[in-house]
Design a protein around this motif. Structure first.
Motif, PDB file in Angstrom:
ATOM      1  N   ALA A 189       0.798  -1.140  -0.104  1.00  0.00           N
ATOM      2  CA  ALA A 189       0.051   0.056   0.158  1.00  0.00           C
ATOM      3  C   ALA A 189       0.695   1.331  -0.040  1.00  0.00           C
ATOM      4  O   ALA A 189       0.574   2.326  -0.704  1.00  0.00           O
ATOM      5  N   ALA A 190       2.014   1.240   0.852  1.00  0.00           N
ATOM      6  CA  ALA A 190       2.728   2.359   0.930  1.00  0.00           C
ATOM      7  C   ALA A 190       3.613   2.675  -0.473  1.00  0.00           C
ATOM      8  O   ALA A 190       3.739   3.821  -0.805  1.00  0.00           O
ATOM      9  N   ALA A 191       3.942   1.404  -1.087  1.00  0.00           N
ATOM     10  CA  ALA A 191       4.685   1.641  -2.558  1.00  0.00           C
ATOM     11  C   ALA A 191       3.570   2.050  -3.404  1.00  0.00           C
ATOM     12  O   ALA A 191       4.047   3.042  -4.412  1.00  0.00           O
ATOM     13  N   ALA A 192       2.477   1.638  -3.415  1.00  0.00           N
ATOM     14  CA  ALA A 192       1.271   2.278  -4.435  1.00  0.00           C
ATOM     15  C   ALA A 192       1.163   3.603  -4.359  1.00  0.00           C
ATOM     16  O   ALA A 192       0.976   4.432  -5.189  1.00  0.00           O
ATOM     17  N   ARG A 193       0.832   4.279  -3.001  1.00  0.00           N
ATOM     18  CA  ARG A 193       0.822   5.360  -2.798  1.00  0.00           C
ATOM     19  C   ARG A 193       1.785   6.377  -3.103  1.00  0.00           C
ATOM     20  O   ARG A 193       1.750   7.436  -3.590  1.00  0.00           O
ATOM     21  N   ASP A 195       4.043   5.527  -5.653  1.00  0.00           N
ATOM     22  CA  ASP A 195       3.896   5.710  -7.124  1.00  0.00           C
ATOM     23  C   ASP A 195       3.037   6.648  -7.462  1.00  0.00           C
ATOM     24  O   ASP A 195       3.075   7.271  -8.601  1.00  0.00           O
ATOM     25  N   HIS A 196       1.857   6.639  -6.680  1.00  0.00           N
ATOM     26  CA  HIS A 196       0.657   7.652  -7.021  1.00  0.00           C
ATOM     27  C   HIS A 196       1.140   9.013  -6.993  1.00  0.00           C
ATOM     28  O   HIS A 196       0.928   9.941  -7.995  1.00  0.00           O
ATOM     29  N   VAL A 197       1.726   9.173  -5.962  1.00  0.00           N
ATOM     30  CA  VAL A 197       2.305  10.661  -5.648  1.00  0.00           C
ATOM     31  C   VAL A 197       3.439  11.089  -6.726  1.00  0.00           C
ATOM     32  O   VAL A 197       3.262  12.171  -7.126  1.00  0.00           O
ATOM     33  N   HIS A 203       3.042  14.563 -13.459  1.00  0.00           N
ATOM     34  CA  HIS A 203       1.864  15.240 -14.206  1.00  0.00           C
ATOM     35  C   HIS A 203       2.042  16.435 -14.296  1.00  0.00           C
ATOM     36  O   HIS A 203       1.768  17.540 -15.127  1.00  0.00           O
ATOM     37  N   ASP A 204       1.961  17.016 -12.857  1.00  0.00           N
ATOM     38  CA  ASP A 204       1.815  18.681 -12.864  1.00  0.00           C
ATOM     39  C   ASP A 204       3.151  19.291 -13.109  1.00  0.00           C
ATOM     40  O   ASP A 204       2.999  20.281 -13.807  1.00  0.00           O
ATOM     41  N   SER A 205       4.434  18.700 -13.236  1.00  0.00           N
ATOM     42  CA  SER A 205       5.596  19.433 -13.666  1.00  0.00           C
ATOM     43  C   SER A 205       5.728  19.370 -15.205  1.00  0.00           C
ATOM     44  O   SER A 205       5.944  20.407 -15.608  1.00  0.00           O
ATOM     45  N   MET A 206       4.810  18.612 -16.056  1.00  0.00           N
ATOM     46  CA  MET A 206       4.853  18.713 -17.326  1.00  0.00           C
ATOM     47  C   MET A 206       3.860  19.595 -17.747  1.00  0.00           C
ATOM     48  O   MET A 206       3.940  20.272 -18.724  1.00  0.00           O
ATOM     49  N   GLY A 207       2.848  19.918 -16.916  1.00  0.00           N
ATOM     50  CA  GLY A 207       1.952  21.078 -17.165  1.00  0.00           C
ATOM     51  C   GLY A 207       2.319  22.403 -16.844  1.00  0.00           C
ATOM     52  O   GLY A 207       1.567  23.379 -17.083  1.00  0.00           O
TER      53      GLY A 207
END
Length: 210
Positions: A189-193, A195-197, A203-207
């Motif tokens: 769960a921690a690894a998935a979180r 990865d999501h962050v 995505h934010d930096s690309m925009g």
């Protein structure tokens, strides 16, 4: 007064952790105390052999009181890593017996010298030391390998604890499986979180317009 207290305190802890190392072999077969349990070959009896040789040097030749038995030299390339595993011709009794004889020799050195007595460690960058430095070093070294021994023994039969009198009662296999599953789920769960962050930040930096 403080110096004598410090010496006795460190020496007392060293005595206890030595016994822990030997206790970790109790009840195991010849194969299990010798078998490599990590990718680098770490094994229980090899740890005891290694510590016997280390301690013989540090409380021996460092203070001009060499251990009387012939041991591999620290500066002999041909003996590299020979102290971390046990040949088929070396017995459990040989290794443990020598370790206990090393204790006696070390204890005599510690008792005879003041905590600020000078010693010389030619293989250290700062070779001039005091008995205090060596007591701390060997307590740290022995405790480190006792931690290795804890993990190795747990892999073999699930036994844990810091000494015979503090041996942990073992819950049944279902308990451990449930506990392991809970920890595994938390890790995933921690690894998935994470990865999501990470994806969101990318995505934010690309925009973002420079």
């Amino acid at each position: 007064m403080v110096d004598e207290f410090a010496k006795e305190y460190l020496h007392g802890d060293l005595r206890e952790i030595r016994e822990t190392m030997v206790w970790k072999l109790d009840g195991l077969s010849e194969y299990d105390i010798r078998r490599p349990l990590t990718s680098t070959g770490t094994n229980l009896l090899g740890l005891v052999k290694h510590l016997s040789i280390c301690e013989s040097r540090y409380f021996g030749e460092v203070f001009g009181r060499p251990f009387p038995e012939l041991l591999p030299r620290w500066d002999d390339p041909a003996e590299r890593d020979a102290d971390t595993w046990v040949t088929e011709h070396e017995t459990r009794e040989d290794i443990i017996g020598r370790y206990r004889r090393v204790w006696e020799h070390s204890d005599a050195t510690i008792s005879a010298l003041a905590i600020n007595s000078p010693g010389h460690v030619p293989w250290w960058p700062r070779p001039d030391v005091k008995l205090f430095n060596i007591l701390v070093h060997m307590l740290t070294e022995t405790s480190r390998h006792a931690g290795h021994a804890d993990i190795l023994r747990e892999q073999l039969d699930g036994s844990t604890g810091t000494a015979a009198k503090y041996a942990d009662p073992q819950p049944d296999a279902t308990y451990w499986e449930t506990r392991r599953t809970t920890i595994e789920q938390a890790a995933k769960a921690a690894a998935a979180r994470a990865d999501h962050v990470g994806s969101a930040n990318a995505h934010d930096s690309m925009g973002t317009t420079p």
